[in-house]
Design an enzyme around this catalytic site. Structure first.
Site, mmCIF file in Angstrom:
data_model
loop_
_atom_site.group_PDB
_atom_site.id
_atom_site.type_symbol
_atom_site.label_atom_id
_atom_site.label_comp_id
_atom_site.label_asym_id
_atom_site.label_seq_id
_atom_site.Cartn_x
_atom_site.Cartn_y
_atom_site.Cartn_z
ATOM 1 N N GLU C 30 -26.979 11.900 -30.195
ATOM 2 C CA GLU C 30 -27.503 11.153 -31.334
ATOM 3 C C GLU C 30 -28.748 11.856 -31.857
ATOM 4 O OE1 GLU C 30 -27.948 7.512 -29.242
ATOM 5 O OE2 GLU C 30 -25.809 7.073 -29.305
ATOM 6 N N SER C 69 -22.875 5.718 -30.570
ATOM 7 C CA SER C 69 -21.621 5.248 -29.987
ATOM 8 C C SER C 69 -21.448 5.956 -28.651
ATOM 9 C CB SER C 69 -20.501 5.609 -30.984
ATOM 10 O OG SER C 69 -19.261 5.158 -30.571
ATOM 11 N N GLU C 70 -22.289 5.564 -27.692
ATOM 12 C CA GLU C 70 -22.384 6.329 -26.447
ATOM 13 C C GLU C 70 -21.057 6.437 -25.699
ATOM 14 O OE1 GLU C 70 -24.680 4.058 -27.295
ATOM 15 O OE2 GLU C 70 -26.563 5.146 -27.400
ATOM 16 N N HIS C 139 -36.397 1.613 -21.970
ATOM 17 C CA HIS C 139 -36.510 3.029 -22.327
ATOM 18 C C HIS C 139 -37.379 3.786 -21.336
ATOM 19 C CE1 HIS C 139 -35.132 1.455 -26.182
ATOM 20 N NE2 HIS C 139 -34.928 2.674 -26.621
#
Lengths: 358, 328, 337
Positions: C30, C69-70, C139
């Protein structure tokens, strides 16, 4: 009018797999999504309710339409929106054209006032075929009203379903008489070996040198041999467009049209470009064409091949089999939406006085 | 008089297709029996009834074309050319099986044949086949990737994400929905909000086509069109094959969720092998005795594969720790 | 003499050299290019922290941006790896692994074994790890133990630019799936790095400081915290030996055991949550294989068993500090038999 059932009941046959065939791959034909078909049905049902139709008899399916419709109706009814009583035909679903035959037969038996059909030419053909068999067996003729949700939509006209449902409502509730509301239609009767096998087409019967059914939809033009048409409209899509651009024949005009097709330089007289499927402009070699008077059988010269009825390969025939095709007029009835609405307007059928209603 | 072949495949090809479908049927019917007897460890999901789809699609493919299969993968394997004896040994958990007994029924793979593996995770093949198709795009030899999944797995996010990715990268992928009406025991009507897979594809800009998955010629023609499109750079599409499942979700499934008479109807009226056989004999190009001969040869092959599988040695302790790096 | 570059540059250089050397090496992720499909400039970002900046210009066909869209693209990287490519997929943060975990632990990790050795999956999944970026609970995690737990995966977590370059090139050449963990708080850290391409073999820990009194086993950012602690302890006369594991799978236990045998004391420092992590793993193995050499009980320094907090004050308390490490070492010295 004793023909009309009270309370008014309308049948609905919605084909879940119309417009799902190979033409989406080879020609980007449109795909009317199931959710959109259900939206159409909801609009139709609301309109029928508003028109005074109290019962609707519908074909069940396992292609997603009835399941989603029931789910949607539950939501709608919880908001107090008005719908006719919806009943599904009691039948086991096979997910084949047999479902359409069975449902049409049951609806005719149940005495519905009209059948609304959602599909393309193929779906309409199946309904008409079954209704004609019923009528021949002595049952009352049932008019159909077509809503275009298929690929080849020469037969059903493109129109907002609400309007079609209004017209059906006018006829089903006896506010319009058959003479005001109905139109007569032509069919092609295809007969193999003097009726050993019989079928009909409501728009076109196409003879192809292919000899298998495969993915059904007819889309390759290399093997076309002949076309037989009930009507030929230059504004419609499908193989009947060949006739439409060659020698237009109206829906209500007498007679049909037959065309010989050939790429053989010896036979081909000229070539014609025609939109034989959505997005497919084919170059067709024309060997000849002539009007088809009603009632006169036309023999198919080809030895062996397949007959496509209203866009789908249906009947393979072999070297020993004789194929003949005959045009019949006044074969079945449709609701003439244009005329219904014109009469309704002229006669002020939708005008009412609140005081008189109460 | 010479009978003209009306079909788009040669006589030899048709015989091969019939043999392939019969092999799948016999393989599965035999597993059904042997599993019931307790000969087979674990659990198996049988493909019987769905043969026309595997054969109709795979007939267009070469070894360089990749397929991602499902838990119900035996039919895909056979149609893609995986060795039947190796498969049987694998299902018996034996050395010399397709995966040396380490994968079992749900993980048979043969990458040399383009078979990227049956898969125990529903919908997992979508992303994988996008990768295979991406690799094919880099190789630029017109290879394609086929992702098989059921009507149940179509509800997995991976499948939807893969349709999007395939659309974005214009990958030569065909998403094949093997729609047998049941996600394990749950009917399609219950588990799928909008029961049209063509509609889902349309949501990602992919064209879709629905065919009768029990009619070999219908599948073959539609598959030919979508595969040709992908080979030529036309990008991804979806093929929905409506089909029937002869057996339960897995062996041992009593299938009480089926309607009374449903299984009898399926076997009587939706037997793709019989449909093909009838089409071939009716056209007069292949005789019933030729088909019967194939049936007998297939019986011999399956019997042979079972014998071989039973006779084959089990893997040993040494095999336990090979084919993966072991740190401690 | 080699020039000094940052760890971020080391990643960039490793990818650059790997792509140049092998056309089957492709990078996807990404925004690893950034700006795709827009009307502005291409290579707008070069990754969310600019790690891959400039690579698109050099290798336009090997650098691919992906949709968010992992599952799809990580799975696609794995599928491509099984079909002859050597993809390097960037998953921005290791925290996002949950979205695509199936593709990693059920697919990539298992192909080779499950298919009887007939499949190779040479895929590298790069991701940022670790706390200290004020990036909060989703994260900032150090999820390395999750991956070390799974057979078939290799897990790398370098602590400096030199190791990063050599280990990343090795990861790309390796035929197994590799989870390559880059500590975001080390990206700016510089050290001497050769310009030419080189590899560092997996499973070779690095002794970053020699000492005789106590062994600290750690990796990633904690190597630096341990070095800080060692500097303080040195003034107290305590000489600490620091083992930087570099790769967590495979794990170089030989070096660990050798060092513990020499020092007789062990402190395991791990930025991952305390349960079932690398520190507990090392401790268990040392107990099994070098119990007799231990002069004191093993100490572990980890964050508390909580999500990573946001507030800078809390986050700083969360991350193991040099002071905590020094305290743990002193405990082993004090508590000696």
């Amino acid at each position: 009018m004793s023909d009309i059932q009270t309370p008014p009941c309308v049948g609905i046959i919605a084909n879940p797999v119309s417009a799902r065939d190979i033409r989406r791959i080879i020609a980007n034909a449109s795909n009317l999504q199931t959710s959109e078909r259900v939206s159409i049905l909801l609009r139709v049902l609301t309109t029928l309710a508003a028109s005074g139709v109290e019962r609707v008899l519908m074909m069940p399916d396992k292609g997603g339409i009835s399941a989603m419709l029931l789910r949607s109706l539950k939501r709608e009814r919880s908001q107090n929106h008005q719908f006719p009583e919806l009943e599904f035909v009691d039948m086991s679903v096979t997910s084949t054209v047999n479902d359409t035959f069975f449902a049409a037969r049951s609806m005719q038996q149940a005495g519905v006032n009209a059948i609304i059909v959602l599909g393309g030419d193929g779906t309409h053909r199946a309904v008409v075929r079954e209704l004609m068999l019923g009528t021949q067996a002595g049952k009352k003729a049932v008019p159909i009203a077509g809503l275009s949700t298929g690929t080849n939509n020469a037969f059903p006209e493109m129109r907002e379903p609400t309007i079609t449902a209004l017209a059906v409502g006018l006829y089903a509730t006896q506010r319009l008489k058959g003479t005001q509301a109905l139109a007569q239609n032509k069919v092609l009767e295809v007969s193999i070996d003097q009726g050993q096998r019989r079928d009909i087409a409501i728009v076109d019967a196409i003879i192809s040198r292919d000899r298998f059914i495969g993915a059904r939809a007819i889309w390759k033009t290399d093997n076309l041999e002949a076309a037989y048409l009930t009507f030929a409209d230059p504004q419609v899509i499908g193989l009947s467009a060949i006739g439409g651009l060659l020698e237009p024949v109206g829906r209500t005009e007498t007679g049909g049209l037959t065309i010989s097709i050939s790429d053989d330089p010896g036979r081909c007289k000229f070539r014609l470009k025609a939109p034989i499927a959505p997005g497919m402009i084919a170059d067709i070699g024309i060997a000849g064409f002539e009007r088809m008077p009603a009632g006169q059988p036309f023999s198919v010269a080809l030895e062996a091949g397949v007959i496509a009825l209203d866009g789908e390969r249906e009947m393979p025939f072999d070297t020993h089999e004789q194929v003949s095709i005959t045009l019949h007029e006044n074969a079945f009835q449709t609701i003439d939406v244009t005329r219904c609405m014109q009469v309704a307007a002229r006669e002020g059928l939708y005008i009412h006085q609140p005081s008189r209603l109460s | 008089m010479q009978v003209q072949n009306p079909f788009p495949l040669s006589r030899d090809e048709l015989l091969t297709v019939y043999r392939q479908m019969r092999t799948i049927r016999e393989f599965e019917e035999r597993l059904h029996i042997d599993f019931g007897r307790g000969d087979i460890p674990g659990f198996v999901h049988l493909y019987a009834g769905e043969e026309a789809t595997a054969a109709g699609i795979m007939h267009h493919l070469n070894d360089g074309d990749r397929i991602a299969s499902t838990h119900r993968g035996h039919g895909h394997c056979i149609a893609k050319g995986v060795d039947v004896v190796g498969m049987m040994k694998e299902i018996y958990g034996k050395k010399g099986g397709s995966c040396n007994g380490k994968g079992g029924s749900m993980h048979i793979a043969d990458l040399s044949r383009g078979m990227m593996g049956a898969n125990g995770i529903l919908g997992a093949g979508g992303p994988l086949i996008c990768g295979a198709a991406l690799a094919a795009k880099y190789r630029n030899k017109g290879e394609v990737g086929i992702c098989f999944f059921g009507d149940g797995a179509s509800n997995q996010g991976t499948i939807l994400e893969s349709m999007n990715l395939a659309g974005v990268w214009n990958l030569p992928v065909i998403f094949v929905v093997e729609n047998n009406g049941y996600a394990e025991s749950t009917s399609r009507d219950y588990g799928t909000a909008v029961d049209s897979y063509v509609d889902r594809a349309a949501g990602f800009g992919l064209p879709g086509v629905t065919v009768d998955g029990t009619d070999f010629f219908a599948v073959h023609e539609a598959a030919g069109a979508v595969i040709k499109r992908a080979r030529e750079g036309g990008g991804p599409s979806l093929l929905e094959c409506k089909m029937v499942r002869y057996f339960g979700h897995f062996e041992g499934d009593a299938q009480t969720y089926r309607a009374p008479g449903e299984l009898d109807d399926i076997r009587a009226n939706h037997n793709c092998l019989k449909i093909l056989g009838d089409q071939l004999t009716a056209a007069g190009i292949i005789s019933q005795s030729e088909l019967t001969k194939i049936d007998e040869e297939v019986m011999v092959l399956i019997e042979h594969s079972v014998k071989e599988a039973k006779a084959a040695p089990f893997p040993t302790l040494a095999d336990l720790t090979t084919d993966v790096y072991i740190n401690y | 003499m080699a020039r000094k570059i940052s760890m971020k540059q080391a990643v960039n250089e490793a990818l650059d050299q790997a792509m140049a050397a092998d056309p089957t090496v492709i990078c996807m992720g990404e925004d690893i290019v950034g700006g795709a499909g827009g009307n502005g400039e291409m290579d707008a970002w070069g990754g969310v922290l600019g790690v891959t900046k400039g690579l698109y210009a050099k290798h336009p066909k090997q650098m691919m941006d992906t949709p968010l869209s992992e599952s799809a693209y990580i799975g696609a990287a794995i599928g491509a790896a099984a079909c002859g490519m050597r993809p390097v997929a960037e998953l921005m943060f290791i925290d996002f692994m949950g979205v695509c975990f199936d593709q990693i632990f059920n697919q990539a990790a298992k192909f080779k074994y499950m298919f009887g050795g007939k499949a190779e999956t040479p895929v590298v999944i790069r991701c940022m790890v670790g706390a200290g970026f004020r990036a909060a609970a989703q994260h900032s995690q150090m999820l390395t133990p999750l991956f070390a737990h799974i057979p078939g995966l290799k897990v790398v977590c370098p602590s400096n630019a030199y190791d990063t370059k050599g280990l990343l090139i090795q990861s790309i050449r390796d035929n197994d799936p590799v989870i390559f963990c880059e500590h975001k708080n080390l990206y700016a850290h510089e050290c001497e790095v050769p310009e030419a391409s080189y590899t560092i073999p997996f499973g070779e820990a690095n002794i970053v400081r020699e000492g005789k009194h106590c062994t600290i086993v750690t990796y990633g950012l904690m190597v630096h915290r341990s070095l800080d602690a060692a500097a303080v302890l040195a003034k107290e006369g305590v000489e600490v030996e620091i083992v930087d594991l570099r790769t967590l799978s495979p794990l170089d236990m030989d070096t660990v055991l050798e060092s513990v045998t020499k020092t007789g004391r062990l402190v395991c420092v791990d930025e991952a949550s305390p349960r079932c992590n690398i520190a507990t793993d090392i401790s268990a193995q040392v107990c099994m294989h070098a119990f007799g050499a231990l002069k004191a009980q093993i100490e572990m320094v980890t964050p508390p068993h909580t999500p990573v907090p946001f507030s800078p004050v809390l986050e700083d308390m969360y991350i193991p500090s040099a002071a905590q490490i020094a305290t743990a070492v002193r405990k082993t010295i004090k508590g000696s038999k």
